[in-house]
Scaffold this motif. Structure first.
Motif, PDB file in Angstrom:
ATOM      1  N   LYS A  49       0.650  -1.451  -0.140  1.00  0.00           N
ATOM      2  CA  LYS A  49       0.197  -0.023   0.152  1.00  0.00           C
ATOM      3  C   LYS A  49       0.469   1.018  -0.040  1.00  0.00           C
ATOM      4  N   ARG A  50      -0.016   2.203  -0.364  1.00  0.00           N
ATOM      5  CA  ARG A  50       1.139   3.831  -0.122  1.00  0.00           C
ATOM      6  C   ARG A  50       0.981   3.922   1.159  1.00  0.00           C
ATOM      7  N   THR A  51       2.404   4.573   0.991  1.00  0.00           N
ATOM      8  CA  THR A  51       2.334   4.968   3.003  1.00  0.00           C
ATOM      9  C   THR A  51       2.558   6.235   2.637  1.00  0.00           C
ATOM     10  N   PRO A  52       2.074   7.050   4.050  1.00  0.00           N
ATOM     11  CA  PRO A  52       2.179   8.709   3.726  1.00  0.00           C
ATOM     12  C   PRO A  52       3.902   9.533   3.263  1.00  0.00           C
ATOM     13  N   ALA A  53       4.909   8.651   3.724  1.00  0.00           N
ATOM     14  CA  ALA A  53       6.138   8.453   3.131  1.00  0.00           C
ATOM     15  C   ALA A  53       6.321   8.586   2.108  1.00  0.00           C
ATOM     16  N   ALA A  54       5.544   8.014   1.303  1.00  0.00           N
ATOM     17  CA  ALA A  54       6.026   7.795  -0.340  1.00  0.00           C
ATOM     18  C   ALA A  54       5.591   8.592  -1.110  1.00  0.00           C
ATOM     19  N   GLU A  55       4.061  10.069  -0.490  1.00  0.00           N
ATOM     20  CA  GLU A  55       3.799  10.830  -1.253  1.00  0.00           C
ATOM     21  C   GLU A  55       4.891  11.858  -2.079  1.00  0.00           C
ATOM     22  N   PRO A  56       4.225  12.335  -2.659  1.00  0.00           N
ATOM     23  CA  PRO A  56       5.699  13.010  -4.202  1.00  0.00           C
ATOM     24  C   PRO A  56       5.404  14.264  -3.581  1.00  0.00           C
ATOM     25  N   LYS A  57       6.190  15.210  -2.775  1.00  0.00           N
ATOM     26  CA  LYS A  57       5.884  17.020  -3.373  1.00  0.00           C
ATOM     27  C   LYS A  57       5.420  17.342  -4.286  1.00  0.00           C
ATOM     28  N   GLU A  58       4.575  18.467  -3.166  1.00  0.00           N
ATOM     29  CA  GLU A  58       3.862  19.539  -4.537  1.00  0.00           C
ATOM     30  C   GLU A  58       5.097  19.987  -5.399  1.00  0.00           C
ATOM     31  N   ALA A  59       5.823  19.906  -5.404  1.00  0.00           N
ATOM     32  CA  ALA A  59       6.856  20.653  -6.762  1.00  0.00           C
ATOM     33  C   ALA A  59       7.007  18.874  -7.138  1.00  0.00           C
ATOM     34  N   GLU A  60       7.235  18.092  -7.425  1.00  0.00           N
ATOM     35  CA  GLU A  60       7.351  17.064  -7.670  1.00  0.00           C
ATOM     36  C   GLU A  60       6.142  17.071  -8.795  1.00  0.00           C
ATOM     37  N   LYS A  61       5.039  16.879  -8.198  1.00  0.00           N
ATOM     38  CA  LYS A  61       4.016  16.216  -8.833  1.00  0.00           C
ATOM     39  C   LYS A  61       4.113  17.011 -10.158  1.00  0.00           C
ATOM     40  N   LYS A  62       3.418  19.026  -9.560  1.00  0.00           N
ATOM     41  CA  LYS A  62       3.963  20.088 -10.310  1.00  0.00           C
ATOM     42  C   LYS A  62       4.607  19.404 -11.767  1.00  0.00           C
ATOM     43  N   LEU A  63       6.011  19.484 -12.119  1.00  0.00           N
ATOM     44  CA  LEU A  63       6.718  18.831 -12.977  1.00  0.00           C
ATOM     45  C   LEU A  63       6.697  17.837 -12.907  1.00  0.00           C
ATOM     46  N   ALA A  64       5.864  16.893 -13.424  1.00  0.00           N
ATOM     47  CA  ALA A  64       5.969  15.620 -13.793  1.00  0.00           C
ATOM     48  C   ALA A  64       4.310  15.706 -14.413  1.00  0.00           C
ATOM     49  N   THR A  65       3.465  16.686 -13.547  1.00  0.00           N
ATOM     50  CA  THR A  65       2.431  17.123 -15.215  1.00  0.00           C
ATOM     51  C   THR A  65       2.829  18.115 -16.057  1.00  0.00           C
ATOM     52  N   GLN A  66       3.794  18.884 -15.494  1.00  0.00           N
ATOM     53  CA  GLN A  66       4.333  19.735 -16.580  1.00  0.00           C
ATOM     54  C   GLN A  66       5.123  19.236 -18.074  1.00  0.00           C
ATOM     55  N   LEU A  67       5.384  17.800 -17.696  1.00  0.00           N
ATOM     56  CA  LEU A  67       6.587  16.812 -18.560  1.00  0.00           C
ATOM     57  C   LEU A  67       5.051  16.334 -19.345  1.00  0.00           C
ATOM     58  N   ILE A  68       4.173  15.909 -18.798  1.00  0.00           N
ATOM     59  CA  ILE A  68       3.025  15.290 -19.289  1.00  0.00           C
ATOM     60  C   ILE A  68       2.349  15.932 -20.244  1.00  0.00           C
ATOM     61  N   GLU A  69       2.200  17.027 -19.890  1.00  0.00           N
ATOM     62  CA  GLU A  69       1.358  18.196 -21.027  1.00  0.00           C
ATOM     63  C   GLU A  69       2.033  18.131 -22.162  1.00  0.00           C
ATOM     64  N   SER A  70       3.564  18.732 -22.300  1.00  0.00           N
ATOM     65  CA  SER A  70       4.562  19.122 -22.796  1.00  0.00           C
ATOM     66  C   SER A  70       4.746  18.416 -23.351  1.00  0.00           C
ATOM     67  N   LEU A  71       4.567  16.731 -23.463  1.00  0.00           N
ATOM     68  CA  LEU A  71       4.457  15.205 -24.422  1.00  0.00           C
ATOM     69  C   LEU A  71       3.101  14.572 -24.736  1.00  0.00           C
ATOM     70  N   ALA A  72       1.715  15.354 -24.523  1.00  0.00           N
ATOM     71  CA  ALA A  72       0.877  15.223 -25.172  1.00  0.00           C
ATOM     72  C   ALA A  72       1.152  15.601 -25.939  1.00  0.00           C
ATOM     73  N   ALA A  73      -0.228  14.110 -26.754  1.00  0.00           N
ATOM     74  CA  ALA A  73       0.286  14.230 -28.346  1.00  0.00           C
ATOM     75  C   ALA A  73      -1.465  14.051 -28.805  1.00  0.00           C
ATOM     76  N   LYS A  74      -1.495  14.706 -30.317  1.00  0.00           N
ATOM     77  CA  LYS A  74      -3.075  13.751 -30.154  1.00  0.00           C
ATOM     78  C   LYS A  74      -2.606  12.163 -31.101  1.00  0.00           C
ATOM     79  N   PHE A  75      -3.064  11.058 -31.127  1.00  0.00           N
ATOM     80  CA  PHE A  75      -2.644   9.778 -30.646  1.00  0.00           C
ATOM     81  C   PHE A  75      -2.886   9.899 -32.657  1.00  0.00           C
TER      82      PHE A  75
END
Length: 157
Positions: A49-75
């Motif tokens: 199970k996910r433990t609270p210690a394994a939760e990513p930080k807000e900055a990491e979540k933001k960076l991951a979201t930016q990366l996904i959005e920059s790589l997203a494209a129409k299939f």
């Protein structure tokens, strides 16, 4: 099949391995889905199970979201091609045109060694008394004694 509400279960061979498949009716044809064998399915609890210690930080979540959005494209499925099929068709066309098709040289892999067998053989060799000759000297005994003897000085005269 569609009217009965049933799907077919079958066994096929693909990539030199047997697979269980489900065949379902679909619009103007059928769809085939591969399934997992029972021993390949794991309970979610096995993965922990996910433990609270394994939760990513807000900055990491933001960076991951930016990366996904920059790589997203129409299939665009036309970008993906079956290279095996294309090369097979090219080879067939070359043969039909009378060209010589050379066999692809694959790299030779080193032979697989059975480690347990090699260890057993090594142990067996060490446990047997060896009939080795005593080590030979690089310089014969007579020559060695001559080398030790004091050298006489010659007089120039």
């Amino acid at each position: 099949m569609e009217d009965s509400g049933y799907a077919a279960v079958a066994k096929i061979t693909m990539h030199q391995r047997e697979h269980i498949v489900v065949i379902r009716p679909r619009e103007n044809g059928m769809t085939l889905h591969t399934m997992f064998y029972n021993n390949e399915i794991r309970e979610v609890a096995e993965y922990g199970k996910r433990t609270p210690a394994a939760e990513p930080k807000e900055a990491e979540k933001k960076l991951a979201t930016q990366l996904i959005e920059s790589l997203a494209a129409k299939f665009e499925p036309e970008k993906y091609k079956d290279q095996y099929q294309e090369s097979m068709q090219a080879m067939i066309a070359a043969k039909q045109a009378g060209q010589e098709v050379a066999e692809v040289q694959h790299t030779k892999l080193a032979p697989v060694i059975d480690l347990m067998e090699a260890l057993k053989k090594s142990i067996a060799e060490k446990s047997q008394p060896s009939a080795k000759k005593p080590p030979t000297r690089a310089v014969p005994t007579a020559t060695r004694e001559e080398a030790r003897a004091p050298k006489r000085k010659r007089s120039a005269g």
